[in-house]
Write a protein that holds these residues in place. Structure first.
Motif, PDB file in Angstrom:
ATOM      1  N   PRO A   8       0.863  -0.926   0.243  1.00  0.00           N
ATOM      2  CA  PRO A   8       0.357   0.104   0.301  1.00  0.00           C
ATOM      3  C   PRO A   8       0.984   1.176  -0.333  1.00  0.00           C
ATOM      4  CG  PRO A   8       0.284  -0.815   2.325  1.00  0.00           C
ATOM      5  CD  PRO A   8       1.302  -1.650   1.766  1.00  0.00           C
ATOM      6  N   ARG A  10       0.272   3.908   2.287  1.00  0.00           N
ATOM      7  CA  ARG A  10       0.390   4.137   3.458  1.00  0.00           C
ATOM      8  C   ARG A  10       0.011   3.419   4.755  1.00  0.00           C
ATOM      9  NH1 ARG A  10       0.529   9.428   4.503  1.00  0.00           N
ATOM     10  NH2 ARG A  10       0.790   9.844   2.609  1.00  0.00           N
ATOM     11  N   ASP A  11       0.002   2.979   5.609  1.00  0.00           N
ATOM     12  CA  ASP A  11      -1.338   1.490   6.524  1.00  0.00           C
ATOM     13  C   ASP A  11      -0.701   2.428   7.805  1.00  0.00           C
ATOM     14  OD1 ASP A  11      -1.827  -1.300   6.471  1.00  0.00           O
ATOM     15  OD2 ASP A  11      -2.760   0.145   7.021  1.00  0.00           O
ATOM     16  N   CYS A  13      -0.857   0.393  11.566  1.00  0.00           N
ATOM     17  CA  CYS A  13      -1.431  -1.180  11.794  1.00  0.00           C
ATOM     18  C   CYS A  13      -0.463  -1.439  13.325  1.00  0.00           C
ATOM     19  CB  CYS A  13       0.819  -1.990  11.130  1.00  0.00           C
ATOM     20  SG  CYS A  13       0.455  -2.293   9.537  1.00  0.00           S
ATOM     21  N   LEU A  19       3.333  -7.131   7.794  1.00  0.00           N
ATOM     22  CA  LEU A  19       2.498  -6.276   6.237  1.00  0.00           C
ATOM     23  C   LEU A  19       3.193  -6.754   5.602  1.00  0.00           C
ATOM     24  CD1 LEU A  19       0.668  -3.827   6.037  1.00  0.00           C
ATOM     25  CD2 LEU A  19       2.507  -1.958   5.611  1.00  0.00           C
ATOM     26  N   THR A 107       6.022   2.993   1.196  1.00  0.00           N
ATOM     27  CA  THR A 107       5.506   2.501   1.464  1.00  0.00           C
ATOM     28  C   THR A 107       5.371   3.477   3.363  1.00  0.00           C
ATOM     29  OG1 THR A 107       4.622   0.205   0.154  1.00  0.00           O
ATOM     30  CG2 THR A 107       4.191   1.048   2.724  1.00  0.00           C
ATOM     31  N   LEU A 109       4.504   3.568   6.775  1.00  0.00           N
ATOM     32  CA  LEU A 109       3.790   2.582   7.402  1.00  0.00           C
ATOM     33  C   LEU A 109       4.223   3.516   9.174  1.00  0.00           C
ATOM     34  CD1 LEU A 109       3.142   0.771   8.847  1.00  0.00           C
ATOM     35  CD2 LEU A 109       5.653  -0.909   8.813  1.00  0.00           C
TER      36      LEU A 109
END
Lengths: 112, 112
Positions: A8, A10-11, A13, A19, A107, A109
């Motif tokens: 993705p 961005r995420d 968690c 991930l 990405t 995170l």
């Protein structure tokens, strides 16, 4: 030139979870690289991923924490396992095509 | 262990002024790279310097390499606001196959 996409983008968690980040290149490349950029910091190489062989990890990074797959010449994944807040970073893939290489968009995170 | 040191880390300058960013590294290198990173974006390759005395120019930016001094410079001429970004140098040690060690980056802000 090479066009690199990452998923993705961005995420957010929870700690203890994992991930998997995908990196797709629009052309076949021999070597792909995964970097980490911690907030406000420079880039640090995590590992080199070659198709058909195990990834080569840099000092301070281990396969159990950052398993990498490289199933073909256009694709790679990086998994961040058993995450902790210290893993909050931008993860970028890169390929060596052309002078200076090309970097994916990253990405972002955040681990809570 | 290869060390790459950039200075300054922060640079605020007025439009029209000149300035130089320095990149020192600690071991023999095959190649030295300069990258630009805009906020929230990935890295863009600016220059690759391959040999002692190499000089490359693109617009208001000029990069040079002195392998004997293990020093590269990125000179900014008559800065404009559009040059505001973070600039990284990166070193590829001999025989490392594109594995890059990055400096910490220089955050350049050009004020109108």
């Amino acid at each position: 030139s090479a066009v690199i996409s990452q998923k993705p983008s961005r995420d957010i968690c929870q700690r203890g979870t994992s991930l998997t980040i995908q990196c797709q290149v629009d052309s076949q490349v021999t070597m792909m690289f995964w970097y980490r950029q911690q907030p406000g910091q420079s880039l640090t190489l995590i590992a080199t991923a070659n198709q058909g062989s195990e990834a080569t990890y840099e000092s301070g990074f281990v396969i159990d924490k950052f398993p990498i797959s490289r199933p073909n010449l256009t694709f790679s994944t990086l998994t961040v396992s058993n995450m902790s807040p210290e893993d909050s970073s931008i993860y970028l893939c890169s390929v060596e095509e052309g002078p200076g290489g090309y970097f994916g968009p990253g990405t972002r995170l955040l681990v809570l | 262990e290869l060390k790459v040191e950039q200075n300054p880390l922060f640079l605020s300058m007025q439009e029209g002024k000149n300035y130089t960013i320095y990149c020192n590294y600690s071991t023999t290198s095959d190649r030295l790279y300069w990258y630009r990173q805009d906020p929230g974006k990935s890295l863009e390759s600016l220059f690759v310097l391959l040999s002692n005395g190499a000089v490359k120019q693109e617009g208001r930016l000029m990069a040079s390499l002195d392998t004997k001094a293990r020093l590269s410079t990125l000179h900014i001429t008559a800065a404009v606001h559009d040059l505001s970004a973070t600039y990284f140098c990166a070193v590829e040690p001999g025989g490392s196959n594109y594995k890059l060690t990055f400096g910490k980056g220089t955050l350049l802000t050009v004020n109108p």
